[in-house]
Motif scaffolding. Structure first.
Motif, PDB file in Angstrom:
ATOM      1  N   PHE B  29      31.693 121.035  18.893  1.00 31.66           N
ATOM      2  CA  PHE B  29      31.045 121.247  17.593  1.00 31.66           C
ATOM      3  C   PHE B  29      29.724 121.998  17.719  1.00 31.66           C
ATOM      4  N   MET B  30      29.298 122.265  18.934  1.00 30.38           N
ATOM      5  CA  MET B  30      27.982 122.878  19.114  1.00 30.38           C
ATOM      6  C   MET B  30      27.957 124.292  18.518  1.00 30.38           C
ATOM      7  N   PRO B  31      26.908 124.614  17.770  1.00 34.19           N
ATOM      8  CA  PRO B  31      26.823 125.948  17.162  1.00 34.19           C
ATOM      9  C   PRO B  31      26.920 127.067  18.199  1.00 34.19           C
ATOM     10  N   SER B  32      26.354 126.833  19.385  1.00 38.76           N
ATOM     11  CA  SER B  32      26.382 127.886  20.410  1.00 38.76           C
ATOM     12  C   SER B  32      27.818 128.170  20.864  1.00 38.76           C
ATOM     13  N   VAL B  33      28.649 127.131  20.933  1.00 40.32           N
ATOM     14  CA  VAL B  33      30.054 127.307  21.336  1.00 40.32           C
ATOM     15  C   VAL B  33      30.826 127.997  20.215  1.00 40.32           C
ATOM     16  N   LYS B  34      30.552 127.575  18.968  1.00 42.19           N
ATOM     17  CA  LYS B  34      31.231 128.182  17.810  1.00 42.19           C
ATOM     18  C   LYS B  34      30.968 129.681  17.729  1.00 42.19           C
ATOM     19  N   ARG B  35      29.731 130.039  18.089  1.00 38.45           N
ATOM     20  CA  ARG B  35      29.320 131.445  17.986  1.00 38.45           C
ATOM     21  C   ARG B  35      30.057 132.343  18.985  1.00 38.45           C
ATOM     22  N   MET B  36      30.622 131.721  20.058  1.00 40.18           N
ATOM     23  CA  MET B  36      31.303 132.526  21.091  1.00 40.18           C
ATOM     24  C   MET B  36      32.624 133.087  20.603  1.00 40.18           C
ATOM     25  N   ASP B  38      36.165 132.315  17.498  1.00 36.59           N
ATOM     26  CA  ASP B  38      36.927 131.352  16.692  1.00 36.59           C
ATOM     27  C   ASP B  38      37.758 130.403  17.546  1.00 36.59           C
ATOM     28  N   PHE B  39      38.281 130.917  18.674  1.00 35.73           N
ATOM     29  CA  PHE B  39      39.221 130.116  19.454  1.00 35.73           C
ATOM     30  C   PHE B  39      38.583 129.420  20.665  1.00 35.73           C
ATOM     31  N   VAL B  40      37.298 129.658  20.879  1.00 33.97           N
ATOM     32  CA  VAL B  40      36.636 129.040  22.040  1.00 33.97           C
ATOM     33  C   VAL B  40      36.613 127.504  21.932  1.00 33.97           C
ATOM     34  N   PRO B  41      36.246 126.921  20.748  1.00 30.93           N
ATOM     35  CA  PRO B  41      36.278 125.451  20.667  1.00 30.93           C
ATOM     36  C   PRO B  41      37.687 124.903  20.938  1.00 30.93           C
ATOM     37  N   MET B  42      38.706 125.662  20.491  1.00 31.58           N
ATOM     38  CA  MET B  42      40.081 125.211  20.690  1.00 31.58           C
ATOM     39  C   MET B  42      40.413 125.158  22.200  1.00 31.58           C
ATOM     40  N   ILE B  43      40.036 126.216  22.913  1.00 32.77           N
ATOM     41  CA  ILE B  43      40.331 126.284  24.351  1.00 32.77           C
ATOM     42  C   ILE B  43      39.619 125.140  25.089  1.00 32.77           C
ATOM     43  N   LEU B  44      38.331 124.975  24.772  1.00 33.14           N
ATOM     44  CA  LEU B  44      37.569 123.905  25.437  1.00 33.14           C
ATOM     45  C   LEU B  44      38.135 122.534  25.076  1.00 33.14           C
ATOM     46  N   CYS B  74      40.061 123.104  37.731  1.00 32.69           N
ATOM     47  CA  CYS B  74      39.989 124.538  38.073  1.00 32.69           C
ATOM     48  C   CYS B  74      39.944 125.379  36.789  1.00 32.69           C
ATOM     49  N   THR B  75      40.803 125.017  35.815  1.00 36.32           N
ATOM     50  CA  THR B  75      40.837 125.765  34.540  1.00 36.32           C
ATOM     51  C   THR B  75      39.470 125.700  33.859  1.00 36.32           C
ATOM     52  N   ARG B  76      38.889 124.508  33.886  1.00 31.27           N
ATOM     53  CA  ARG B  76      37.583 124.312  33.224  1.00 31.27           C
ATOM     54  C   ARG B  76      36.505 125.177  33.892  1.00 31.27           C
ATOM     55  N   VAL B  77      36.508 125.165  35.222  1.00 27.69           N
ATOM     56  CA  VAL B  77      35.482 125.946  35.935  1.00 27.69           C
ATOM     57  C   VAL B  77      35.653 127.444  35.627  1.00 27.69           C
ATOM     58  N   ILE B  78      36.910 127.916  35.682  1.00 26.41           N
ATOM     59  CA  ILE B  78      37.164 129.354  35.416  1.00 26.41           C
ATOM     60  C   ILE B  78      36.777 129.706  33.969  1.00 26.41           C
ATOM     61  N   THR B  79      37.176 128.834  33.033  1.00 31.44           N
ATOM     62  CA  THR B  79      36.854 129.105  31.618  1.00 31.44           C
ATOM     63  C   THR B  79      35.344 129.138  31.396  1.00 31.44           C
ATOM     64  N   PHE B  80      34.642 128.171  31.960  1.00 27.45           N
ATOM     65  CA  PHE B  80      33.183 128.123  31.796  1.00 27.45           C
ATOM     66  C   PHE B  80      32.544 129.380  32.386  1.00 27.45           C
ATOM     67  N   MET B  81      33.107 129.844  33.536  1.00 28.16           N
ATOM     68  CA  MET B  81      32.545 131.051  34.155  1.00 28.16           C
ATOM     69  C   MET B  81      32.784 132.267  33.267  1.00 28.16           C
ATOM     70  N   LEU B  83      33.151 132.235  30.054  1.00 35.21           N
ATOM     71  CA  LEU B  83      32.348 132.112  28.829  1.00 35.21           C
ATOM     72  C   LEU B  83      30.849 132.140  29.118  1.00 35.21           C
ATOM     73  N   ASP B  84      30.533 132.249  30.404  1.00 36.64           N
ATOM     74  CA  ASP B  84      29.124 132.333  30.794  1.00 36.64           C
ATOM     75  C   ASP B  84      28.362 131.057  30.409  1.00 36.64           C
ATOM     76  N   LEU B  85      29.052 129.924  30.539  1.00 41.88           N
ATOM     77  CA  LEU B  85      28.438 128.646  30.140  1.00 41.88           C
ATOM     78  C   LEU B  85      27.799 127.943  31.343  1.00 41.88           C
ATOM     79  N   TYR B  86      26.956 128.670  32.026  1.00 35.93           N
ATOM     80  CA  TYR B  86      26.275 128.055  33.160  1.00 35.93           C
ATOM     81  C   TYR B  86      25.136 127.174  32.646  1.00 35.93           C
ATOM     82  N   GLY B  87      24.725 126.286  33.482  1.00 35.41           N
ATOM     83  CA  GLY B  87      23.627 125.409  33.082  1.00 35.41           C
ATOM     84  C   GLY B  87      23.791 124.076  33.775  1.00 35.41           C
TER      85      GLY B  87
END
Lengths: 414, 115
Positions: B29-36, B38-44, B74-81, B83-87
């Motif tokens: 639900f995070m606005p930053s994820v939504k902004r990436m 339409d389908f990013v929240p679905m994938i995550l 593995c899927t999560r790590v690749i997807t985060f990479m 989407l540039d969701l480092y942190g």
């Protein structure tokens, strides 16, 4: 084979939901409320954001405003540094206009609330703006009827006015044609020469709908141009290919020389641009969005527990039936799919009802507030995704438990 | 159907893992994820849900649970990479997921190979 099993699972789940209508309704209510809460917040936030961004855009992306106060907010705003600054003056506009190379157009604007009158129709506190001729080339606006004032009218301070949609409606009710008519602006006669296009409500309050624009040289007759309450500012629009930074650098030099500031003295003016406003609003919307996510998240959580509870009851009620199905050759994954589909169905129907309620709400809001509120595609996708995922999360444990039952023990269960 | 007793340590680790996975759910639900997109929240969301499902498998001492957990990690790590969701959250999730995988693999042979 797989499709047949899938179809059978779906039909079986559908039949189970229809058999207990009240229970189905009560359990999907949790998800309906959750999706309604979370997507309503997102819809409103998105609509507000769109409205504010539209308002900011109307000020111009490539426009730099010379003002007294900078457009920055926050707890560490050093207001005491800015409060003794002078306000921009019209005489400074001449200097800026003469010296600036990277600006396509430069303008000056002041505004104040005044009384507008036509026959018996009076508008108290109407927003009257005094524009220099050049400001018409800086500001984004559209005139639907009539025209913008000519350069000689602006320079000579002619008593002409361009009205916004709301003011025109108020002063000329009953579909009276305003162009060419005379109205009183702050007690002075003024001829209506144009009408701005209707823009609708703006969150920043800068909609042209409730503005009456007169030439600056006419406005200064009834406005205090040196007062901060008139909100005077100079606006410069960058030439194509010139960045706002380049324009700001040039304006800084010009304004410092106009005001005779010594090399080490601080600037006594602020150069603002619309992206400063956008940045401030980004932070605000993120906070509202996160707050909405937390509120909606809890509602969804409660809805998910409701579905999980109902699914456990459902498995318990049909243990005997599961035993018979398994003894007749039903595979574990068929039983799993059957209960999982039931949970996903429940959740999805709840989500769809929640989204439909929001859709109807947007129609109702259209009639009440003068702002476009729309249920966007991304919010619909988010709502449906959350519904399905909550269905899976809350339904998987009871469904997997059902699939692992021993057929002999399951048949014996009453 | 052979019944495999679940070691207490697996119970504790699985509960911790489920809590951590479910805490990641509000990220959708995070606005930053939504902004990436339409389908990013679905994938995550799908990744988080399947990780949850894998942990239910581990809870029932099923080998498919561990296998699915590794695949989704593995899927999560690749997807985060992508989407540039480092942190901090990204590195922390890698840290605890690797610990869980090592722990699950220690008990892998004791688990049931059937669905």
């Amino acid at each position: 084979m797989v499709f047949t099993l899938l179809k059978e699972s779906i039909l079986f789940a559908w039949g189970a939901l229809l058999a207990n209508k009240l229970r189905t309704f009560l359990s999907l209510l949790g998800i309906t409320i959750g999706i309604f809460a979370i997507i309503t917040v997102f819809t409103i936030v998105d609509s507000l954001e769109r409205n504010i961004r539209g308002s900011v855009q109307s000020l111009g992306d490539n426009v730099v405003f010379v003002m007294k106060w900078p457009w920055t907010f926050g707890p560490n705003y050093p207001w005491w540094k800015y409060m003794n600054r002078p306000v921009p003056e019209y005489s400074e506009l001449d200097e800026v206009e003469r010296k600036v190379k990277s600006a396509e157009a430069v303008g000056f604007c002041i505004s104040a609330r005044k009384i507008l009158k036509h026959n018996n129709n009076t508008i108290e506190n109407g927003m009257v703006s005094g524009w220099s001729y050049g400001y018409g080339q800086v500001k984004n606006f559209e005139i639907v009827d009539g025209r913008y004032f000519r350069e000689d009218e602006a320079e000579g301070g002619y008593n002409v006015v361009i009205l916004g949609h709301t003011l025109a409606d108020g002063l000329f009710p009953n579909n009276e044609y305003p162009i060419g008519k005379s109205i009183k602006v702050a007690g002075r006669n003024c001829k209506v020469i144009g009408l701005f296009k209707k823009e609708g409500e703006s969150m920043l309050g800068n909609t042209m709908d409730n503005q009456a624009v007169v030439p600056y040289n006419f406005a200064r007759l009834f406005m205090d141009v040196k007062s901060e309450s008139s909100d005077p500012f100079i606006a410069a629009k960058a030439k194509p290919g010139v960045t706002n930074e380049q324009l700001k650098d040039e304006l800084t030099g010009i304004m410092r020389s106009v005001r005779g500031l010594k090399p080490l003295a601080d600037d006594n003016f602020a150069l603002n641009e619309t992206n400063l406003l956008s940045k401030n609003f980004d932070g605000l919307f993120d906070i509202v969005g996160i707050a909405g996510a937390i509120i909606g998240g809890f509602s969804i959580l409660v809805g998910g527990f409701g579905i999980a509870n109902i699914m456990f009851v459902s498995v318990r009620e049909r243990t005997n039936l599961i035993g018979i199905q398994k003894s007749l050759g039903a595979k574990n994954y068929f039983i799993l799919a059957q209960f999982l589909f039931e949970a996903v169905f429940l959740s999805l129907i709840g989500g769809i009802i929640g989204l439909l309620m929001i859709y109807l709400l947007t129609f109702a809001a259209d009639g009440v507030i003068d702002m476009e509120i729309t249920l966007t595609r991304s919010n619909i996708i988010l709502g449906l995704t959350i519904s399905v995922l909550i269905g899976i999360i809350s339904g998987f444990i009871p469904a997997y438990g059902a699939s692992q039952l021993d057929p002999v023990e399951a048949i014996r269960t009453n | 159907m052979a019944h495999i007793t679940r070691p207490k340590s697996i119970s504790v680790v699985t509960i911790i893992a489920i809590v951590l996975i479910l805490l990641a759910f509000p990220m959708l639900f995070m606005p930053s994820v939504k902004r990436m997109g339409d389908f990013v929240p679905m994938i995550l969301g799908i990744i988080i849900t399947l990780q949850f499902v894998s942990l239910i498998g581990v809870w029932h001492m099923k080998q498919w649970g561990v296998q699915l957990f590794i695949v989704m990690f593995c899927t999560r790590v690749i997807t985060f990479m992508f989407l540039d969701l480092y942190g901090f959250r990204f590195y922390f999730s890698i840290f605890y997921s690797v610990l869980f995988i090592i722990f699950f693999l220690i008990h892998y042979r004791k688990m049931d190979g059937n669905l």
